[in-house]
Motif scaffolding. Structure first.
Motif, mmCIF file in Angstrom:
data_model
loop_
_atom_site.group_PDB
_atom_site.id
_atom_site.type_symbol
_atom_site.label_atom_id
_atom_site.label_comp_id
_atom_site.label_asym_id
_atom_site.label_seq_id
_atom_site.Cartn_x
_atom_site.Cartn_y
_atom_site.Cartn_z
ATOM 1 N N MET A 1 0.912 -1.220 0.048
ATOM 2 C CA MET A 1 -0.077 -0.051 -0.048
ATOM 3 C C MET A 1 0.938 1.092 0.050
ATOM 4 S SD MET A 1 -3.314 1.087 -0.040
ATOM 5 C CE MET A 1 -4.229 -0.367 0.551
ATOM 6 N N THR A 2 1.920 1.231 0.765
ATOM 7 C CA THR A 2 2.896 2.339 0.873
ATOM 8 C C THR A 2 3.416 2.787 -0.627
ATOM 9 O OG1 THR A 2 3.626 1.863 2.922
ATOM 10 C CG2 THR A 2 4.901 3.252 1.735
ATOM 11 N N ASP A 3 3.765 1.934 -1.448
ATOM 12 C CA ASP A 3 4.273 2.130 -2.731
ATOM 13 C C ASP A 3 3.307 2.857 -3.583
ATOM 14 O OD1 ASP A 3 6.812 1.134 -2.171
ATOM 15 O OD2 ASP A 3 6.416 -1.025 -3.237
ATOM 16 N N ARG A 4 2.003 2.385 -3.658
ATOM 17 C CA ARG A 4 0.783 2.893 -4.168
ATOM 18 C C ARG A 4 0.670 4.391 -3.560
ATOM 19 N NH1 ARG A 4 -1.852 4.188 -8.584
ATOM 20 N NH2 ARG A 4 -4.058 4.039 -8.462
ATOM 21 N N ARG A 5 0.549 4.555 -2.301
ATOM 22 C CA ARG A 5 0.403 5.919 -1.734
ATOM 23 C C ARG A 5 1.443 6.863 -2.180
ATOM 24 N NH1 ARG A 5 1.395 9.257 2.589
ATOM 25 N NH2 ARG A 5 -0.561 10.022 3.797
ATOM 26 N N ASP A 6 2.717 6.438 -2.042
ATOM 27 C CA ASP A 6 3.808 7.113 -2.468
ATOM 28 C C ASP A 6 3.851 7.681 -3.948
ATOM 29 O OD1 ASP A 6 4.890 7.021 0.137
ATOM 30 O OD2 ASP A 6 6.405 5.499 -0.314
ATOM 31 N N ASP A 7 3.401 6.723 -4.873
ATOM 32 C CA ASP A 7 3.184 6.952 -6.118
ATOM 33 C C ASP A 7 2.143 8.020 -6.441
ATOM 34 O OD1 ASP A 7 3.726 6.495 -9.070
ATOM 35 O OD2 ASP A 7 1.898 5.529 -8.968
ATOM 36 N N LEU A 8 0.868 7.689 -5.855
ATOM 37 C CA LEU A 8 -0.091 8.825 -5.954
ATOM 38 C C LEU A 8 0.208 10.140 -5.378
ATOM 39 C CD1 LEU A 8 -3.178 6.334 -5.269
ATOM 40 C CD2 LEU A 8 -2.577 7.553 -7.514
ATOM 41 N N LEU A 9 0.865 10.235 -4.291
ATOM 42 C CA LEU A 9 1.423 11.433 -3.541
ATOM 43 C C LEU A 9 2.116 12.298 -4.654
ATOM 44 C CD1 LEU A 9 1.398 13.525 -1.425
ATOM 45 C CD2 LEU A 9 3.362 12.296 -0.266
ATOM 46 N N ARG A 10 3.147 11.455 -5.250
ATOM 47 C CA ARG A 10 4.281 12.128 -6.256
ATOM 48 C C ARG A 10 3.410 12.645 -7.517
ATOM 49 N NH1 ARG A 10 5.542 10.199 -10.732
ATOM 50 N NH2 ARG A 10 5.061 8.335 -10.686
ATOM 51 N N GLN A 11 2.256 11.782 -8.075
ATOM 52 C CA GLN A 11 1.675 12.193 -9.083
ATOM 53 C C GLN A 11 0.796 13.444 -8.787
ATOM 54 O OE1 GLN A 11 -0.400 9.352 -11.670
ATOM 55 N NE2 GLN A 11 0.675 7.806 -10.330
ATOM 56 N N ALA A 12 0.319 13.421 -7.567
ATOM 57 C CA ALA A 12 -0.515 14.493 -6.806
ATOM 58 C C ALA A 12 -0.106 15.720 -6.862
ATOM 59 C CB ALA A 12 -1.220 14.180 -5.740
ATOM 60 N N TYR A 13 1.420 15.841 -6.469
ATOM 61 C CA TYR A 13 2.324 16.898 -6.500
ATOM 62 C C TYR A 13 2.397 17.313 -7.386
ATOM 63 C CZ TYR A 13 6.146 19.657 -4.864
ATOM 64 O OH TYR A 13 7.200 20.600 -4.283
ATOM 65 N N ALA A 14 2.744 16.595 -8.624
ATOM 66 C CA ALA A 14 3.121 17.149 -9.959
ATOM 67 C C ALA A 14 1.703 17.858 -10.578
ATOM 68 C CB ALA A 14 3.340 15.900 -11.069
ATOM 69 N N TYR A 15 0.473 17.263 -10.177
ATOM 70 C CA TYR A 15 -0.742 17.846 -10.514
ATOM 71 C C TYR A 15 -0.876 19.153 -9.646
ATOM 72 C CZ TYR A 15 -5.726 18.473 -11.187
ATOM 73 O OH TYR A 15 -6.900 19.127 -11.391
ATOM 74 N N ALA A 16 -0.597 19.186 -8.624
ATOM 75 C CA ALA A 16 -0.636 20.612 -7.711
ATOM 76 C C ALA A 16 0.269 21.675 -8.150
ATOM 77 C CB ALA A 16 -0.304 20.112 -6.101
ATOM 78 N N LEU A 17 1.440 21.179 -8.593
ATOM 79 C CA LEU A 17 2.562 22.107 -9.292
ATOM 80 C C LEU A 17 2.152 22.879 -10.474
ATOM 81 C CD1 LEU A 17 5.999 20.321 -8.796
ATOM 82 C CD2 LEU A 17 5.072 22.244 -7.577
ATOM 83 N N GLU A 18 1.234 21.972 -11.089
ATOM 84 C CA GLU A 18 0.598 22.679 -12.518
ATOM 85 C C GLU A 18 -0.491 23.314 -12.436
ATOM 86 O OE1 GLU A 18 -1.207 20.892 -16.689
ATOM 87 O OE2 GLU A 18 0.283 19.595 -15.617
#
Length: 174
Positions: A1-18
């Motif tokens: 679950m941690t890998d999925r959470r970390d991956d979604l956080l990374r993608q959400a961060y990229a989204y938030a930057l944009e």
């Protein structure tokens, strides 16, 4: 679950930057990162929990910069910080930082609370490592922050950089 959470956080961060955080809605975010609002709520507890994590990620990126510039005099550190701030590839992070900073000034609680104060303390700590007194550190921080606001508003790197160099020279820091 941690890998999925970390991956979604990374993608959400990229989204938030944009897209920023002010109007963040879970449905468009989830669609953009290949998830669902339900999964995001499960992994982060709430929208506020996700925003808190995104702000923590932005602050971690800021702290990584600050760690890179430690070790010189006040002028050297100010110049290194400004060079990083003025680099075009950091505009999205700095816009996100500014959004978090501004929102935290009016938020007594929630994910924004304390963000501005924490970043001021982070920056003052790095400037204090130069051996400069607190007044000089505060002045340099105020100048850097003001020039950053101007740069984000206008995109005028040449003028804002000249202003940074001028104020550092005027106060005998170069």
């Amino acid at each position: 679950m941690t890998d999925r959470r970390d991956d979604l956080l990374r993608q959400a961060y990229a989204y938030a930057l944009e897209h920023g955080l002010a109007d963040l809605s879970l449905r468009p975010l989830a669609a953009a990162i290949g998830s669902s609002p339900r999964v995001l709520l499960f992994l982060f507890g709430s929208k506020d929990g996700l925003v808190r994590e995104l702000l923590a990620r932005a602050r971690a990126d800021e702290l990584a910069l600050l760690d890179q510039v430690r070790g010189g005099g006040l002028a050297e550190v100010a110049e290194a910080v400004w060079a990083w701030l003025a680099a075009p590839e950091h505009r999205a992070l700095l816009t996100l930082w500014l959004e978090g900073y501004g929102r935290s000034l009016v938020a007594a609680d929630g994910p924004w609370a304390g963000f501005a104060r924490a970043t001021v303390e982070d920056w003052l700590a790095v400037l204090a490592d130069t051996g400069a007194d607190r007044t000089a550190c505060t002045l340099v921080l105020a100048v850097l922050r003001g020039a950053l606001l101007d740069l984000l508003a206008t995109g005028d790197v040449e003028r804002t950089t000249a202003a940074i160099r001028s104020i550092m020279t005027e106060y005998g820091q170069t």
